[in-house]
Motif scaffolding. Structure first.
Motif, PDB file in Angstrom:
ATOM      1  N   LEU A   1       1.079  -0.860   0.175  1.00 45.26           N
ATOM      2  CA  LEU A   1       0.067   0.012  -0.009  1.00 45.26           C
ATOM      3  C   LEU A   1       0.926   0.906   0.275  1.00 45.26           C
ATOM      4  N   GLU A   2       1.860   1.165   0.713  1.00 47.22           N
ATOM      5  CA  GLU A   2       2.914   2.519   0.899  1.00 47.22           C
ATOM      6  C   GLU A   2       3.205   3.063  -0.477  1.00 47.22           C
ATOM      7  N   LYS A   3       4.044   1.842  -1.367  1.00 46.13           N
ATOM      8  CA  LYS A   3       4.140   1.919  -2.414  1.00 46.13           C
ATOM      9  C   LYS A   3       3.113   2.959  -2.870  1.00 46.13           C
ATOM     10  N   PHE A   4       2.340   2.452  -3.366  1.00 44.07           N
ATOM     11  CA  PHE A   4       1.347   3.634  -4.287  1.00 44.07           C
ATOM     12  C   PHE A   4       1.622   4.552  -4.276  1.00 44.07           C
ATOM     13  N   PRO A   5       1.595   5.220  -5.488  1.00 41.93           N
ATOM     14  CA  PRO A   5       1.371   6.715  -5.300  1.00 41.93           C
ATOM     15  C   PRO A   5       0.141   7.405  -4.998  1.00 41.93           C
ATOM     16  N   GLU A   6      -0.744   8.354  -4.370  1.00 42.93           N
ATOM     17  CA  GLU A   6      -2.046   8.981  -3.797  1.00 42.93           C
ATOM     18  C   GLU A   6      -2.488   8.756  -5.130  1.00 42.93           C
ATOM     19  N   LYS A   7      -2.164   9.186  -6.755  1.00 45.54           N
ATOM     20  CA  LYS A   7      -3.332   9.874  -7.378  1.00 45.54           C
ATOM     21  C   LYS A   7      -4.015   7.916  -7.859  1.00 45.54           C
ATOM     22  N   GLU A   8      -2.515   7.400  -7.957  1.00 41.69           N
ATOM     23  CA  GLU A   8      -3.140   5.825  -8.978  1.00 41.69           C
ATOM     24  C   GLU A   8      -3.966   4.843  -7.932  1.00 41.69           C
ATOM     25  N   LEU A   9      -3.533   5.121  -6.120  1.00 37.14           N
ATOM     26  CA  LEU A   9      -3.937   4.620  -5.141  1.00 37.14           C
ATOM     27  C   LEU A   9      -5.931   4.090  -5.169  1.00 37.14           C
ATOM     28  N   PHE A  10      -6.088   5.204  -5.961  1.00 40.93           N
ATOM     29  CA  PHE A  10      -7.681   5.476  -5.734  1.00 40.93           C
ATOM     30  C   PHE A  10      -7.734   5.399  -7.822  1.00 40.93           C
ATOM     31  N   GLU A  11      -7.442   5.431  -8.592  1.00 37.06           N
ATOM     32  CA  GLU A  11      -8.327   5.960 -10.013  1.00 37.06           C
ATOM     33  C   GLU A  11      -7.360   4.901 -10.778  1.00 37.06           C
ATOM     34  N   PHE A  12      -6.019   3.643 -10.514  1.00 32.41           N
ATOM     35  CA  PHE A  12      -5.319   2.937 -11.302  1.00 32.41           C
ATOM     36  C   PHE A  12      -5.970   1.848 -11.882  1.00 32.41           C
TER      37      PHE A  12
ATOM     38  N   ILE B   1      -6.682  -2.300 -13.984  1.00 33.09           N
ATOM     39  CA  ILE B   1      -6.352  -2.805 -15.270  1.00 33.09           C
ATOM     40  C   ILE B   1      -7.388  -3.437 -15.694  1.00 33.09           C
ATOM     41  N   GLY B   2      -7.862  -3.696 -16.781  1.00 32.10           N
ATOM     42  CA  GLY B   2      -8.991  -4.352 -17.055  1.00 32.10           C
ATOM     43  C   GLY B   2     -10.266  -4.453 -16.563  1.00 32.10           C
ATOM     44  N   GLY B   3     -10.955  -2.918 -16.086  1.00 27.18           N
ATOM     45  CA  GLY B   3     -12.024  -3.354 -15.545  1.00 27.18           C
ATOM     46  C   GLY B   3     -12.154  -3.066 -13.591  1.00 27.18           C
ATOM     47  N   MET B   4     -10.964  -3.832 -13.241  1.00 22.94           N
ATOM     48  CA  MET B   4     -10.782  -3.969 -11.602  1.00 22.94           C
ATOM     49  C   MET B   4     -11.231  -2.772 -11.362  1.00 22.94           C
ATOM     50  N   ARG B   5     -11.007  -3.549  -9.506  1.00 31.04           N
ATOM     51  CA  ARG B   5     -11.403  -2.421  -8.717  1.00 31.04           C
ATOM     52  C   ARG B   5      -9.876  -0.946  -8.431  1.00 31.04           C
ATOM     53  N   PRO B   6      -9.925  -0.114  -8.470  1.00 31.60           N
ATOM     54  CA  PRO B   6      -7.957   0.423  -8.070  1.00 31.60           C
ATOM     55  C   PRO B   6      -8.136  -0.495  -6.162  1.00 31.60           C
ATOM     56  N   PHE B   7      -6.087  -0.481  -6.279  1.00 28.16           N
ATOM     57  CA  PHE B   7      -6.558  -0.978  -5.113  1.00 28.16           C
ATOM     58  C   PHE B   7      -6.645  -0.326  -3.897  1.00 28.16           C
ATOM     59  N   SER B   8      -6.884   1.117  -4.072  1.00 25.38           N
ATOM     60  CA  SER B   8      -7.916   1.330  -2.877  1.00 25.38           C
ATOM     61  C   SER B   8      -8.801   0.872  -2.215  1.00 25.38           C
ATOM     62  N   GLU B   9      -9.534  -0.046  -3.866  1.00 28.93           N
ATOM     63  CA  GLU B   9     -10.841  -0.781  -2.989  1.00 28.93           C
ATOM     64  C   GLU B   9     -10.523  -1.604  -2.421  1.00 28.93           C
ATOM     65  N   LEU B  10      -9.639  -2.235  -3.057  1.00 30.94           N
ATOM     66  CA  LEU B  10      -9.702  -3.787  -2.559  1.00 30.94           C
ATOM     67  C   LEU B  10      -8.524  -4.302  -1.149  1.00 30.94           C
ATOM     68  N   ILE B  11      -7.999  -3.061  -0.678  1.00 30.98           N
ATOM     69  CA  ILE B  11      -7.745  -3.010   0.197  1.00 30.98           C
ATOM     70  C   ILE B  11      -8.923  -2.878   1.429  1.00 30.98           C
ATOM     71  N   MET B  12      -9.695  -1.560   0.842  1.00 33.31           N
ATOM     72  CA  MET B  12     -11.395  -1.705   1.880  1.00 33.31           C
ATOM     73  C   MET B  12     -12.199  -3.136   2.455  1.00 33.31           C
ATOM     74  N   GLU B  13     -11.462  -3.671   0.862  1.00 30.60           N
ATOM     75  CA  GLU B  13     -12.436  -5.120   1.306  1.00 30.60           C
ATOM     76  C   GLU B  13     -11.222  -5.440   2.388  1.00 30.60           C
ATOM     77  N   LEU B  14      -9.793  -5.607   2.076  1.00 32.76           N
ATOM     78  CA  LEU B  14      -9.726  -6.269   3.426  1.00 32.76           C
ATOM     79  C   LEU B  14      -9.842  -5.774   4.945  1.00 32.76           C
ATOM     80  N   LEU B  15      -9.439  -4.310   4.202  1.00 34.27           N
ATOM     81  CA  LEU B  15     -10.337  -3.671   6.234  1.00 34.27           C
ATOM     82  C   LEU B  15     -11.552  -4.231   6.900  1.00 34.27           C
ATOM     83  N   SER B  16     -12.280  -3.928   5.654  1.00 35.90           N
ATOM     84  CA  SER B  16     -14.453  -4.832   5.854  1.00 35.90           C
ATOM     85  C   SER B  16     -13.863  -5.987   6.923  1.00 35.90           C
TER      86      SER B  16
END
Lengths: 158, 158
Positions: A27-38, A40-55
């Protein structure tokens, strides 16, 4: 089920915490913008994957310990990398405390996790870790696609 | 280490085999050409990730059972999806047979896996599974990028 343990409760927790540490460093490695926007292939950005893990991790463990079957919600009001990291760090000691409250003999009891997943507790907890590895592996691909080197997969502590 | 098992040896094997089944179905989803050529961000194509997994699971378990420390080689002479699937299927019964030869009380013994990784056997075996989940998760991103729906992550048998 008295036997020679192939894996003790303490080892299981240590294994999980090692994975949590690696996920945090991913998580720390991601740049702020790409964490929420980047993505691939219509998948969720990494921020949303992290929120899934947190939830899943802390709320799922709390539900298991309290034997409640409250549903999960992956929609968390966390809108920056700093907020995601802060929640991650706040959850870790809670996870340790909750996990330690589950007696060994309860790991084979069934719990209806989130009101949906009625499996033995050990199986639900393995799923938490598997799901974290799975989504973190996807985060590694995002990082590579962004030209950023991920942490070493085999390194589990800072 | 007599205790109440949080996870029995049989459950550990079943967990691993469930993951192997999902990885096999992920491999099946790849078109022949993309399996060997498609990648993201300079990573290896999925065929090479599968060859890594093949070069760890059965050979690593065999080394563990035979207490040999032969190094691994990820370079396998497997040049088609059919050959990869055939090796995967050939290895599964060998994995079951080898795993069942490890007595519960040996899971905490150290083994110098591949002459490089001197850890307790339980820890090396967890790593095999973690590494498989990690690379399969990457394969899921490749499939999505190719417009192909991956198998369901939570489905562990056909």
């Amino acid at each position: 089920m008295e036997t020679t343990a192939i894996l003790t409760k303490e080892e299981f927790l240590k294994h999980w915490l090692g994975h949590r540490d690696l996920t945090r460093r991913t998580l720390e490695k991601f740049p702020e913008k790409e964490l929420f926007e980047f993505s691939i292939g219509g998948m969720r950005p990494f921020s949303e994957l992290i929120m899934e893990l947190l939830s899943i991790a802390e709320p799922g463990l709390r539900g298991t310990v309290e034997r409640n079957d409250k549903p999960y919600s992956h929609k968390l009001a966390l809108n920056s990398k700093a907020e995601l990291l802060a929640r991650w760090d706040a959850d870790t000691p809670k996870i340790i405390e909750l996990f330690n409250q589950i007696p060994e003999e309860d790991f084979h009891l069934e719990h209806n996790l989130f009101g949906e997943y009625k499996y033995p507790i050990y199986s639900n907890l393995l799923y938490f870790i598997d799901n974290e590895i799975h989504h973190r592996g996807q985060g590694f691909v995002y990082l590579r696609a962004l030209g950023i080197e991920p942490p070493f997969f085999w390194e589990r502590t800072k």
